[in-house]
Design an enzyme around this catalytic site. Structure first.
Site, short mmCIF file in Angstrom:
data_model
loop_
_atom_site.label_atom_id
_atom_site.label_comp_id
_atom_site.label_asym_id
_atom_site.label_seq_id
_atom_site.Cartn_x
_atom_site.Cartn_y
_atom_site.Cartn_z
N LYS A 80 1.01 -1.10 0.25
CA LYS A 80 0.25 0.08 0.05
C LYS A 80 1.04 1.31 0.03
O LYS A 80 2.03 1.59 -0.05
CB LYS A 80 -0.81 -0.03 1.04
CG LYS A 80 -2.19 0.99 1.50
CD LYS A 80 -3.91 0.13 0.31
CE LYS A 80 -4.34 0.32 0.21
NZ LYS A 80 -5.79 0.46 0.45
N GLY A 180 -24.18 4.57 4.36
CA GLY A 180 -22.93 4.69 2.82
C GLY A 180 -23.17 5.12 1.06
O GLY A 180 -24.06 3.53 0.51
N GLY A 182 -22.35 6.03 -1.82
CA GLY A 182 -20.69 6.25 -2.48
C GLY A 182 -21.03 5.88 -3.61
O GLY A 182 -22.15 5.21 -4.16
N HIS A 183 -19.48 6.18 -4.31
CA HIS A 183 -19.30 4.90 -5.64
C HIS A 183 -20.19 3.12 -5.27
O HIS A 183 -20.84 2.78 -5.71
CB HIS A 183 -17.71 4.77 -5.72
CG HIS A 183 -17.45 6.15 -6.31
ND1 HIS A 183 -17.06 7.07 -5.42
CD2 HIS A 183 -17.39 6.15 -7.39
CE1 HIS A 183 -16.57 8.08 -6.27
NE2 HIS A 183 -16.44 7.65 -7.72
N VAL A 184 -19.58 2.72 -4.17
CA VAL A 184 -20.08 1.34 -3.89
C VAL A 184 -21.73 1.01 -3.56
O VAL A 184 -22.36 0.34 -4.00
CB VAL A 184 -19.17 0.62 -2.70
CG1 VAL A 184 -19.61 -0.77 -2.81
CG2 VAL A 184 -18.28 0.95 -3.66
P1 NAI Z 1 -17.65 7.01 -1.83
O1 NAI Z 1 -16.45 8.10 -1.07
O2 NAI Z 1 -17.77 7.10 -2.58
O3 NAI Z 1 -18.76 6.71 -1.31
C1 NAI Z 1 -18.68 7.06 0.52
C2 NAI Z 1 -20.65 7.89 1.05
O4 NAI Z 1 -20.34 7.83 2.52
C3 NAI Z 1 -20.32 9.40 0.18
O5 NAI Z 1 -21.71 9.15 -0.15
C4 NAI Z 1 -20.30 10.29 1.90
O6 NAI Z 1 -21.39 11.30 1.89
C5 NAI Z 1 -20.77 8.35 3.05
N1 NAI Z 1 -21.15 8.83 4.21
C6 NAI Z 1 -19.75 9.63 4.68
N2 NAI Z 1 -19.43 9.19 6.21
C7 NAI Z 1 -20.73 8.80 6.77
C8 NAI Z 1 -21.97 9.00 7.83
N3 NAI Z 1 -20.79 8.76 8.79
N4 NAI Z 1 -22.91 7.79 7.32
C9 NAI Z 1 -23.03 8.12 6.32
N5 NAI Z 1 -22.52 7.79 5.17
C10 NAI Z 1 -20.90 8.46 5.45
O7 NAI Z 1 -16.74 5.68 -0.71
P2 NAI Z 1 -16.45 3.99 -1.94
O8 NAI Z 1 -15.30 3.41 -2.94
O9 NAI Z 1 -17.70 3.47 -1.83
O10 NAI Z 1 -16.21 3.70 -0.80
C11 NAI Z 1 -17.44 3.19 0.31
C12 NAI Z 1 -16.10 2.33 1.64
O11 NAI Z 1 -16.24 0.43 0.44
C13 NAI Z 1 -15.55 2.88 2.18
O12 NAI Z 1 -15.05 2.39 3.15
C14 NAI Z 1 -13.95 1.84 0.91
O13 NAI Z 1 -12.98 1.95 1.66
C15 NAI Z 1 -14.50 0.72 1.07
N6 NAI Z 1 -13.98 0.01 -0.61
C16 NAI Z 1 -14.29 0.25 -1.31
C17 NAI Z 1 -13.67 -0.02 -3.15
C18 NAI Z 1 -14.51 0.60 -4.31
O14 NAI Z 1 -14.07 -0.76 -5.48
N7 NAI Z 1 -14.75 1.55 -4.47
C19 NAI Z 1 -12.98 -1.60 -2.82
C20 NAI Z 1 -12.62 -2.15 -1.56
C21 NAI Z 1 -13.58 -1.65 -0.44
#
Ligand code: NAI
Length: 355
Positions: A80, A180, A182-184
């Site tokens: 990492k 959450g 977001g993307h996922v």
């Molecule tokens: P992202 O940044 O696109 O989405 C995160 C979402 O969580 C945002 O909409 C944000 O507003 C929301 N959020 C933040 N704090 C919050 C809270 N206290 N309560 C409710 N919502 C809250 O991130 P992404 O890419 O969707 O990743 C989500 C999780 O999955 C992260 O922990 C990431 O490390 C993990 N992950 C993501 C991968 C990927 O392919 N993008 C791969 C493996 C793990």
């Protein structure tokens, strides 16, 4: 404090401190283990409070990648990198060539990829500076977004957990507390909605939450009430470390299965979940879809045609962990760690016998 004295140092193979004053670059690359293959793990950009905090983070995350890649069946080790600073405060035109040069010096021992704080355009800029970047399509010059595959794998993982704990083969009517969007999280919501699940959603971004209410007929839950909701599944897809003594005490779902990294605030949290009778899908197993899809760039002659099948296979991997954990009276997190470590150890012994 030296690297070796850091509590998160776990016999890492190599820790490289990278500094380029002119480019404003301060970064650390950690390679934890290369037994299974070259180390792969994303680059995170974060405004750390101190260099020690950045070091601890990269040591912990790189070790986690050894487990994740081993469990995903990838011929890759764990590594990492972290860049210290805020994306908006750094001169990215100078930053990526400088960081890319450091990655190049490792000559393929470490492959980087997109992680928290980076956008696809950053990974493309990095791809111009080093060969060792996963997630860049060299023929089209486009970046791959791993999130849809992460969401697909997580969806399959939720199906496996619901089947195992609730004896239900479909998700029709199953209430999922999705934290959450977001993307996922959004992509996962689409899968769950199509499968007939009933969605409760929470996001600190009110607009996203209201969009989910409109698109999926979801119920909006205030962020601080997520752990008090009655549902079948809690799916953490926002930040890590949401599972601690207090939140586990409050949880009212028989299943925890979501995509967030490092969900357990401390490793004992896996045992607390087990003691409360909550089935936990270990985070690095259920969220491996993205690394399966992107990590393949670091594997010579890899079979891309099987990526989707392998992501769907997260379902069966989890069932195996659930059964084994129950049979051995272990927390699922402990069981997964043991399987991942055994894979690395078996390879190490095989290599030392062959030498
Ligand atoms: P992202 O940044 O696109 O989405 C995160 C979402 O969580 C945002 O909409 C944000 O507003 C929301 N959020 C933040 N704090 C919050 C809270 N206290 N309560 C409710 N919502 C809250 O991130 P992404 O890419 O969707 O990743 C989500 C999780 O999955 C992260 O922990 C990431 O490390 C993990 N992950 C993501 C991968 C990927 O392919 N993008 C791969 C493996 C793990």
């Amino acid at each position: 404090m030296s690297v070796f004295e850091n509590a998160s140092f776990a016999e890492h193979d190599c820790v490289l401190h990278c500094r380029d004053r002119r480019a404003g670059l301060k970064a650390i690359i950690a390679i934890h283990d290369q037994t299974l293959g070259p180390a792969l793990g994303g680059c995170r950009m974060w405004d750390y409070a101190s260099d020690d905090e950045a070091l601890t983070d990269v040591l912990r995350l790189s070790r986690g990648m050894t487990y994740k890649n081993a469990m995903a069946g990838l011929p890759l080790g764990g590594g990492k990198s972290v860049i210290i600073g805020r994306r908006t405060a750094l001169d990215r035109r100078a930053l990526w060539p400088a960081f890319g040069r450091f990655v190049e010096t490792l000559a393929g021992r470490y492959w980087t990829a997109q992680d928290v704080g980076l956008e696809v355009e950053d990974i493309l800029a990095l791809g111009a500076a080093t060969r060792f970047v996963a997630g860049v399509d060299r023929t089209t010059g486009r970046g791959h977004d791993p999130s849809p595959m992460t969401a697909l794998g997580t969806f399959r993982g939720i199906q496996a957990a619901v089947h195992y704990r609730l004896g239900q083969d479909d998700l029709n009517g199953v209430r999922v507390m999705l934290q959450g969007l977001g993307h996922v999280g959004w992509s996962l919501a689409e899968h769950l909605h199509r499968a007939g699940a009933s969605l409760l959603v929470s996001d600190i971004d009110e607009t996203r939450m209201q969009r989910a209410v409109a698109v999926f007929g979801a119920s909006a839950i205030a962020p601080d009430l997520v752990f008090d909701v009655e549902a079948e599944v809690y799916a953490p897809c926002a930040l890590g470390a949401t599972l601690n003594e207090q939140t586990i005490e409050r949880l009212r779902t028989p299943v925890v299965a979501g995509a967030a990294n490092n969900q357990l605030a401390v490793s004992e949290a896996g045992v607390w979940l087990q003691q409360k009778g909550i089935l936990y899908a270990p985070d690095y197993v259920i969220n491996a879809g993205g690394v399966i899809a992107v990590g393949i760039d670091a594997v010579p002659n890899a079979d891309r045609a099987t990526i989707r099948q392998r992501v769907l296979g997260i379902h069966d991997t989890l069932l195996e962990i659930f059964r084994k954990a129950d049979a051995e009276g272990l927390a699922t997190s402990t069981c997964a760690d043991r399987i991942a470590l055994a894979r690395v150890e078996a390879r190490r012994q095989h290599d030392s016998q062959a030498a």
